[in-house]
Design an enzyme around this catalytic site. Structure first.
Site, short mmCIF file in Angstrom:
data_model
loop_
_atom_site.label_atom_id
_atom_site.label_comp_id
_atom_site.label_asym_id
_atom_site.label_seq_id
_atom_site.Cartn_x
_atom_site.Cartn_y
_atom_site.Cartn_z
N ARG A 45 0.81 -1.22 0.00
CA ARG A 45 0.00 0.00 0.00
C ARG A 45 0.84 1.26 0.00
O ARG A 45 0.34 2.35 -0.19
CB ARG A 45 -0.90 0.02 1.24
CG ARG A 45 -1.95 -1.06 1.19
CD ARG A 45 -2.77 -1.08 2.43
NE ARG A 45 -3.86 -0.10 2.33
CZ ARG A 45 -4.99 -0.20 3.01
NH1 ARG A 45 -5.19 -1.19 3.81
NH2 ARG A 45 -5.93 0.72 2.87
N LYS A 146 1.80 -19.95 7.89
CA LYS A 146 1.17 -20.19 9.16
C LYS A 146 0.99 -18.86 9.89
O LYS A 146 1.72 -17.93 9.56
CB LYS A 146 1.97 -21.16 10.02
CG LYS A 146 3.30 -20.59 10.53
CD LYS A 146 3.94 -21.50 11.54
CE LYS A 146 3.65 -21.10 12.94
NZ LYS A 146 4.54 -20.06 13.49
N HIS A 176 7.86 -24.04 7.44
CA HIS A 176 9.26 -23.94 7.01
C HIS A 176 10.15 -25.02 7.63
O HIS A 176 11.23 -25.28 7.13
CB HIS A 176 9.81 -22.53 7.22
CG HIS A 176 10.19 -22.21 8.63
ND1 HIS A 176 9.29 -21.80 9.58
CD2 HIS A 176 11.38 -22.25 9.27
CE1 HIS A 176 9.91 -21.60 10.72
NE2 HIS A 176 11.19 -21.87 10.57
N LYS A 180 13.61 -27.61 6.03
CA LYS A 180 14.96 -27.69 6.60
C LYS A 180 15.63 -28.99 6.14
O LYS A 180 15.04 -30.07 6.24
CB LYS A 180 14.91 -27.65 8.13
CG LYS A 180 14.53 -26.27 8.69
CD LYS A 180 14.59 -26.28 10.21
CE LYS A 180 13.98 -25.01 10.81
NZ LYS A 180 14.80 -23.82 10.68
N GLU A 214 14.75 -21.74 22.07
CA GLU A 214 15.13 -20.47 21.45
C GLU A 214 15.63 -19.51 22.53
O GLU A 214 14.97 -19.35 23.56
CB GLU A 214 13.96 -19.85 20.72
CG GLU A 214 13.50 -20.66 19.53
CD GLU A 214 12.40 -19.96 18.76
OE1 GLU A 214 12.74 -19.23 17.82
OE2 GLU A 214 11.23 -20.11 19.11
N ASP A 233 2.23 -21.67 18.26
CA ASP A 233 3.30 -21.11 17.43
C ASP A 233 4.28 -22.18 16.94
O ASP A 233 4.76 -22.10 15.82
CB ASP A 233 4.05 -20.05 18.26
CG ASP A 233 5.08 -19.30 17.43
OD1 ASP A 233 4.72 -18.85 16.33
OD2 ASP A 233 6.22 -19.15 17.89
N HIS A 238 5.31 -26.96 13.44
CA HIS A 238 6.68 -27.43 13.20
C HIS A 238 7.00 -28.75 13.92
O HIS A 238 7.51 -29.69 13.33
CB HIS A 238 7.70 -26.40 13.66
CG HIS A 238 7.48 -25.02 13.11
ND1 HIS A 238 7.03 -24.81 11.83
CD2 HIS A 238 7.65 -23.78 13.65
CE1 HIS A 238 6.93 -23.50 11.61
NE2 HIS A 238 7.30 -22.86 12.70
N LYS A 334 10.82 -19.95 24.57
CA LYS A 334 11.56 -18.74 24.18
C LYS A 334 12.34 -18.23 25.41
O LYS A 334 12.04 -18.61 26.54
CB LYS A 334 10.58 -17.66 23.73
CG LYS A 334 9.80 -18.08 22.49
CD LYS A 334 9.73 -16.98 21.48
CE LYS A 334 8.95 -17.38 20.26
NZ LYS A 334 9.79 -17.66 19.10
C1 BG6 Z 1 8.17 -19.50 13.53
C2 BG6 Z 1 7.63 -19.04 14.85
O1 BG6 Z 1 7.20 -20.21 12.82
O2 BG6 Z 1 9.30 -20.34 13.77
C3 BG6 Z 1 8.69 -18.29 15.62
O3 BG6 Z 1 6.52 -18.19 14.60
C4 BG6 Z 1 9.91 -19.14 15.78
O4 BG6 Z 1 8.20 -17.88 16.88
C5 BG6 Z 1 10.36 -19.68 14.44
O5 BG6 Z 1 10.92 -18.33 16.34
C6 BG6 Z 1 11.46 -20.69 14.62
O6 BG6 Z 1 12.00 -20.99 13.38
P1 BG6 Z 1 13.50 -21.39 13.23
O7 BG6 Z 1 13.67 -21.73 11.80
O8 BG6 Z 1 14.32 -20.23 13.68
O9 BG6 Z 1 13.68 -22.56 14.14
#
Ligand code: BG6
Length: 496
Positions: A45, A146, A176, A180, A214, A233, A238, A334
């Site tokens: 936009r 997602k 994603h 990997k 993380e 999340d 994942h 986290k």
């Molecule tokens: C994302 C989450 O899908 O994956 C994030 O929303 C997370 O919160 C991330 O940090 C982790 O991905 P990766 O590839 O860094 O392990």
């Protein structure tokens, strides 16, 4: 190999586009998968001068990981067209239609790097403008990020909505983690080596850990995260995908249908949670402040007294012949001590010990550690005789690091996933049934947390390995969880 491609980015101005999509498309351009015949249409936009727009692309490439050669920046940037439009306005799609009609590409990819609340609206607008329909000789797909839904009911509703505008074969739901290399390597480890599969079952495996730790906190995504939490999340998507790859039966082939069918069977056999199970088998927690930084509740933008979990540990069971009685522990959080994602397969101990004179120097159960990231690779922990008298044993590691092989380079998962989408290969994307089943699995946990105030929300120190209460899940076992560290000392093991 080149391609004749229209790649349309919805949400060009956003973080995802800058951090992931542009660097991934650039890498694909350098490798020739995206070529001069491609048109990349960036929708947003904002107004950009052509200089600002070019600078933005260049910055994204420079910031992107992987350091691909920079001499391609100019010709790559020339593939971009910025198109200002309001993606919520039906009328604005005529302009997009004119752009796409002009190029008549054989592949059209819409990438939804936008708020999930817009997925249905954008799909409907594309449909009304005749842009979602595949014409002869043309493939049209939508890549959808997602979170895909917020719970089981909303994921079904979203699938139903999208199916009004796209066929299932056109919908590429991205996770994603499946892109990997190290996650895909689990398939290769299991199904290309004859030594593992005979042991891959309840007779030889004691328990399995799947962890994604993380060190970063929630950062600038509080608005999203405070309504999501660690379960939505990381686990629903994942980590359950990783679990499916670890637990699936050998597929007939590596084709999209065969692999995805086997993964869905794992989701179907996850033992559902009842209310009591949630209390016993799930631990949730929030980080508290330390000298390293504020606690979750003090982070800017978090709702007062928010009960959003920033850590979750779950004991899961798969009710199948292969896995009956084997716990799978999923853990993620986290603001932890360090970042590491890995799978640990804990094999059962020897049925009979013949070298047991010295407790500390005898055999221990074997472990196969699959390091998803960082320091991608794999370790097999085995016992080895210490030279000298007697049969004293030390644990040692057969240790493979991708980084030790000069000719092996791991690209970001978006590179692989976008490349697959360009080639029309949905293997590493999620089907509607998989998404719905994973939501169905986590739904009772979400419901119990919402309705039952007696379920504790524990606290853990920012910069620690998570709440000590997570150990409760191990009760009844003599085992402990592995502290992740890529190059371990000889002990390797310690409890939380
Ligand atoms: C994302 C989450 O899908 O994956 C994030 O929303 C997370 O919160 C991330 O940090 C982790 O991905 P990766 O590839 O860094 O392990």
């Amino acid at each position: 190999m080149g391609t004749d491609l229209d790649f349309v980015i919805f949400g060009f101005g956003g973080d995802l586009s800058r951090r992931k999509l542009i660097p991934a498309l650039y890498e694909l351009y350098v490798s020739g998968i995206v070529n001069e015949n491609a048109q990349i249409t960036a929708l947003g936009r904002k107004d950009y001068s052509s200089d600002d727009f070019a600078e933005l692309i260049e910055e994204a490439i420079r910031e992107g990981k992987g350091n691909p050669p920079l001499e391609f920046i100019k010709p790559f940037s020339a593939l971009f067209t910025y198109h200002k439009m309001d993606i919520s306005s039906k009328d604005d799609y005529q302009g997009l239609r004119e752009l796409l009609d002009r190029s008549k590409a054989s592949k059209v990819i819409y990438y939804y790097a936008i708020s999930p609340s817009l997925y249905t609206e954008v799909s409907e607008n594309l449909f009304s403008a005749g842009l979602s329909e595949e014409k002869e000789g043309q493939k049209v797909i939508a890549i959808i990020e997602k979170p895909f839904g917020h719970d089981w009911a909303s994921s079904i509703a979203l699938n139903n909505d999208l199916h009004k505008f796209f066929k299932e074969s056109q919908l590429y739901r991205i996770d994603h983690y499946l892109g990997k290399e190290t996650v895909q390597n689990i398939l290769v480890t299991r199904f290309s080596n004859s030594i593992f599969e005979p042991l891959w079952n309840r007779n030889y495996i004691d328990y399995v850990e799947i962890s994604a730790y993380e060190s970063l906190s929630v950062g600038n995504r509080i608005g999203y995260y405070d309504n999501a939490g660690a379960l939505r999340d990381m686990v629903q998507n994942h980590l359950l995908q990783v679990l499916a790859i670890i637990a699936m039966e050998p597929p007939v082939s590596a084709s999209a249908d065969c692999l995805r069918n086997e993964m869905v069977k794992v989701f179907q056999s996850l033992r559902p949670f009842s209310d009591g199970d949630v209390k016993r088998d799930v631990v949730r927690a929030q980080y508290a402040s330390t000298s390293l930084g504020p606690g979750y509740l003090e982070e800017k933008g978090v709702r007062p007294l928010s009960k959003t979990e920033t850590y979750v540990a779950i004991k899961c069971y798969i009710d199948s012949w292969r896995w009956s009685g084997v716990p799978f522990y999923i853990k993620t959080g986290k603001a932890l001590k360090s970042s590491s994602s890995e799978v640990v397969i804990h094999f059962k101990d020897n049925p009979h010990k013949i070298f047991s004179e010295n407790e500390n120097l005898s055999s221990e159960p074997n472990q196969l550690i699959i390091r998803i990231q960082p320091d991608e690779g794999m370790v097999l922990r085995i016992g080895m005789k210490i030279p000298g008298p007697g049969f004293n044993i030390r644990q040692t590691e057969l240790d493979f690091h991708y980084s030790d092989s000069k000719d092996l380079r791991i690209s970001d998962s978006y590179v692989r996933l976008i490349s697959d989408a360009i080639h029309g290969d949905p293997t590493l994307y999620q089907r509607s049934d998989a998404i719905e089943l994973t939501w169905k699995y986590v739904d009772p946990i979400l419901k119990a947390w919402k309705e039952d105030d007696s379920i504790p929300l524990y606290s853990y120190k920012r910069g620690s390995w998570g709440p000590e209460n997570a150990e409760l899940l191990l009760s009844g076992k003599e085992n402990s969880w592995r502290i992740p560290c890529s190059r371990m000392d000889s002990q390797g093991f310690c409890s939380l």
